[in-house]
Design a protein around this motif. Structure first.
Motif, PDB file in Angstrom:
ATOM      1  N   ALA A 199       7.478  -5.775  46.616  1.00 13.82           N
ATOM      2  CA  ALA A 199       6.208  -6.198  46.028  1.00 13.82           C
ATOM      3  C   ALA A 199       6.483  -7.210  44.933  1.00 13.82           C
ATOM      4  N   LEU A 200       5.630  -8.206  44.864  1.00 14.88           N
ATOM      5  CA  LEU A 200       5.705  -9.187  43.782  1.00 14.88           C
ATOM      6  C   LEU A 200       5.059  -8.564  42.544  1.00 14.88           C
ATOM      7  N   VAL A 201       5.860  -8.331  41.517  1.00 14.56           N
ATOM      8  CA  VAL A 201       5.349  -7.731  40.279  1.00 14.56           C
ATOM      9  C   VAL A 201       4.658  -8.780  39.425  1.00 14.56           C
ATOM     10  N   GLY A 202       5.291  -9.947  39.310  1.00 13.92           N
ATOM     11  CA  GLY A 202       4.708 -11.015  38.510  1.00 13.92           C
ATOM     12  C   GLY A 202       5.414 -12.325  38.766  1.00 13.92           C
ATOM     13  N   THR A 203       4.695 -13.417  38.561  1.00 15.34           N
ATOM     14  CA  THR A 203       5.282 -14.751  38.703  1.00 15.34           C
ATOM     15  C   THR A 203       4.660 -15.660  37.654  1.00 15.34           C
ATOM     16  N   TRP A 204       5.509 -16.410  36.962  1.00 21.54           N
ATOM     17  CA  TRP A 204       5.077 -17.161  35.785  1.00 21.54           C
ATOM     18  C   TRP A 204       5.758 -18.524  35.707  1.00 21.54           C
ATOM     19  N   ASN A 205       5.176 -19.386  34.881  1.00 23.15           N
ATOM     20  CA  ASN A 205       5.855 -20.570  34.361  1.00 23.15           C
ATOM     21  C   ASN A 205       6.126 -20.338  32.877  1.00 23.15           C
ATOM     22  N   THR A 206       7.302 -20.758  32.425  1.00 27.10           N
ATOM     23  CA  THR A 206       7.619 -20.642  31.004  1.00 27.10           C
ATOM     24  C   THR A 206       6.822 -21.681  30.217  1.00 27.10           C
ATOM     25  N   LEU A 226      17.367  -2.263  36.927  1.00 30.25           N
ATOM     26  CA  LEU A 226      16.700  -0.968  36.987  1.00 30.25           C
ATOM     27  C   LEU A 226      15.778  -0.869  35.781  1.00 30.25           C
ATOM     28  N   GLU A 227      14.755  -0.022  35.888  1.00 28.35           N
ATOM     29  CA  GLU A 227      13.831   0.121  34.765  1.00 28.35           C
ATOM     30  C   GLU A 227      14.215   1.333  33.923  1.00 28.35           C
ATOM     31  N   PHE A 228      14.077   1.185  32.619  1.00 27.84           N
ATOM     32  CA  PHE A 228      14.342   2.293  31.707  1.00 27.84           C
ATOM     33  C   PHE A 228      13.359   3.432  31.974  1.00 27.84           C
ATOM     34  N   SER A 229      13.854   4.652  31.864  1.00 26.72           N
ATOM     35  CA  SER A 229      13.030   5.826  32.168  1.00 26.72           C
ATOM     36  C   SER A 229      11.874   5.993  31.197  1.00 26.72           C
ATOM     37  N   PHE A 230      12.012   5.490  29.969  1.00 28.20           N
ATOM     38  CA  PHE A 230      11.006   5.727  28.933  1.00 28.20           C
ATOM     39  C   PHE A 230       9.979   4.599  28.834  1.00 28.20           C
ATOM     40  N   TRP A 231      10.131   3.548  29.650  1.00 21.60           N
ATOM     41  CA  TRP A 231       9.172   2.444  29.622  1.00 21.60           C
ATOM     42  C   TRP A 231       8.067   2.666  30.641  1.00 21.60           C
ATOM     43  N   ASN A 232       6.948   1.965  30.410  1.00 20.62           N
ATOM     44  CA  ASN A 232       5.878   1.942  31.402  1.00 20.62           C
ATOM     45  C   ASN A 232       6.397   1.310  32.690  1.00 20.62           C
ATOM     46  N   GLU A 233       5.872   1.761  33.821  1.00 26.72           N
ATOM     47  CA  GLU A 233       6.136   1.040  35.064  1.00 26.72           C
ATOM     48  C   GLU A 233       5.169  -0.132  35.132  1.00 26.72           C
ATOM     49  N   PRO A 234       5.647  -1.337  35.420  1.00 26.64           N
ATOM     50  CA  PRO A 234       4.734  -2.485  35.455  1.00 26.64           C
ATOM     51  C   PRO A 234       3.721  -2.357  36.583  1.00 26.64           C
ATOM     52  N   VAL A 235       2.464  -2.412  36.228  1.00 36.73           N
ATOM     53  CA  VAL A 235       1.376  -2.316  37.204  1.00 36.73           C
ATOM     54  C   VAL A 235       0.466  -3.526  37.018  1.00 36.73           C
ATOM     55  N   TRP A 277       6.276  -8.029  27.695  1.00 39.78           N
ATOM     56  CA  TRP A 277       5.093  -7.693  26.906  1.00 39.78           C
ATOM     57  C   TRP A 277       3.928  -8.582  27.318  1.00 39.78           C
ATOM     58  N   ALA A 278       2.717  -8.078  27.159  1.00 42.55           N
ATOM     59  CA  ALA A 278       1.504  -8.848  27.453  1.00 42.55           C
ATOM     60  C   ALA A 278       0.633  -8.914  26.200  1.00 42.55           C
ATOM     61  N   TYR A 279       0.099 -10.101  25.935  1.00 47.00           N
ATOM     62  CA  TYR A 279      -0.790 -10.313  24.789  1.00 47.00           C
ATOM     63  C   TYR A 279      -1.938 -11.225  25.212  1.00 47.00           C
ATOM     64  N   PRO A 303       1.056 -16.706  33.638  1.00 48.70           N
ATOM     65  CA  PRO A 303       1.097 -16.272  35.041  1.00 48.70           C
ATOM     66  C   PRO A 303       0.466 -17.288  35.986  1.00 48.70           C
ATOM     67  N   LEU A 304       1.036 -17.391  37.180  1.00 50.22           N
ATOM     68  CA  LEU A 304       0.398 -18.169  38.235  1.00 50.22           C
ATOM     69  C   LEU A 304      -0.808 -17.396  38.767  1.00 50.22           C
ATOM     70  N   LYS A 305      -1.658 -18.069  39.508  1.00 54.29           N
ATOM     71  CA  LYS A 305      -2.886 -17.444  40.009  1.00 54.29           C
ATOM     72  C   LYS A 305      -2.602 -16.263  40.930  1.00 54.29           C
ATOM     73  N   ILE A 306      -1.464 -16.288  41.612  1.00 55.80           N
ATOM     74  CA  ILE A 306      -1.144 -15.229  42.570  1.00 55.80           C
ATOM     75  C   ILE A 306      -0.482 -14.025  41.912  1.00 55.80           C
ATOM     76  N   SER A 307      -0.168 -14.107  40.638  1.00 52.50           N
ATOM     77  CA  SER A 307       0.577 -13.038  39.980  1.00 52.50           C
ATOM     78  C   SER A 307      -0.273 -11.780  39.834  1.00 52.50           C
ATOM     79  N   PRO A 308       0.231 -10.610  40.247  1.00 51.38           N
ATOM     80  CA  PRO A 308      -0.500  -9.365  39.997  1.00 51.38           C
ATOM     81  C   PRO A 308      -0.652  -9.060  38.507  1.00 51.38           C
ATOM     82  N   LEU A 309       0.250  -9.581  37.703  1.00 47.44           N
ATOM     83  CA  LEU A 309       0.130  -9.470  36.250  1.00 47.44           C
ATOM     84  C   LEU A 309      -0.552 -10.730  35.741  1.00 47.44           C
ATOM     85  N   GLN A 310      -1.826 -10.612  35.403  1.00 48.09           N
ATOM     86  CA  GLN A 310      -2.601 -11.765  34.931  1.00 48.09           C
ATOM     87  C   GLN A 310      -2.782 -11.718  33.415  1.00 48.09           C
TER      88      GLN A 310
END
Length: 256
Positions: free
Chosen positions: A79-86, A140-149, A207-209, A249-256
């Protein structure tokens, strides 16, 4: 007096050595087993593509045409979690984050199927003509972090990357297992990862802001919470290098 002087000298020498020598507890398991989530077997791939400046628009258009097809294909366990331009940081750069549900076998299955996918091979060839360089890491993701949704936007994203001193990953995990609770109030924590293949002893916090000012306000607020300053004090010496990217994020990114 000679014996007394010698004893004092030995004590002083021992005290000085204690300032520089850190005791390390014996480790009986791999970092991946001690720090990663046990309830999932997800593997993540983080891609950095440095694009020719004159090709960035065409690159984004191409990715927006092809990547969703891989993301939506039910026979691909990824699954594509996220896609961005810097935006701020390394310029003309694209960043992609993928999740492989099932770990390395899922990664191998996807790669095998994509090699037989004519559209994807043509996509890779066309994309290659637009790139200056590229690199990736398996995480791998740290056990104590949120899973990216997936989340609604608009948001900006900050990818903070830390090159740790070898041998300090367990310490980092122990400190951040406590530190993360200071950074949850505004739902800004997206995901935390550590590298398995590629550049090792790398940690990435995502992080998201809403905007840069919100980022500044949230980060400043953490310093008013008792305990945050202490955790920063102990984690900073574990870092060799660090980098911050602000990404759009690009328009197709699940993380907007």
């Amino acid at each position: 007096r000679g014996l007394g002087s010698s004893a004092r000298s030995a004590r002083e020498d021992s005290w000085l050595k204690s300032l520089f020598v850190r005791k390390v507890d014996p480790r009986k398991d791999a970092h991946s087993n001690l720090l990663a989530k046990r309830e999932t077997s997800s593997l993540y791939k983080l891609q950095f593509h440095n694009v020719k400046p004159e090709c960035l628009e065409a690159y984004n258009k191409l990715c927006q045409e092809v990547l969703p097809k891989i993301h939506e294909e039910k026979h691909y366990p990824c699954a594509l979690v996220g896609t961005w331009n810097t935006w701020y940081g390394e310029q003309d750069q694209a960043v992609h984050l993928w999740r492989y549900e099932g770990g390395y076998p899922a990664l191998n299955e996807v790669m095998s199927k994509l090699r037989q996918n004519k559209e994807f091979t043509e996509f890779r060839k066309e994309r290659g003509n637009m790139l200056l360089s590229r690199k990736n890491q398996l995480l791998l993701e740290f056990s104590f972090w949120n899973e990216p949704v997936p989340r609604n936007g608009p948001n900006i994203y900050e990818l903070r990357s830390y090159q740790l001193r070898p041998g300090t990953m367990i310490e980092w995990g122990n400190y951040w297992a406590r530190a993360i609770r200071f950074r949850q109030d505004s739902n800004e924590a997206v995901g935390g990862f550590f590298s398995q293949i590629g550049q090792l002893y790398m940690v990435h916090h995502l992080w998201a802001y809403k905007d840069l000012q919100t980022r500044e306000d949230i980060r400043n607020a953490a310093w008013h919470k008792p305990g945050w300053d202490e955790l920063v004090y102990y984690t900073v010496p574990l870092i060799q290098e660090m980098e911050s990217r602000i990404m759009i994020p690009l328009k197709i990114s699940p993380l907007q």
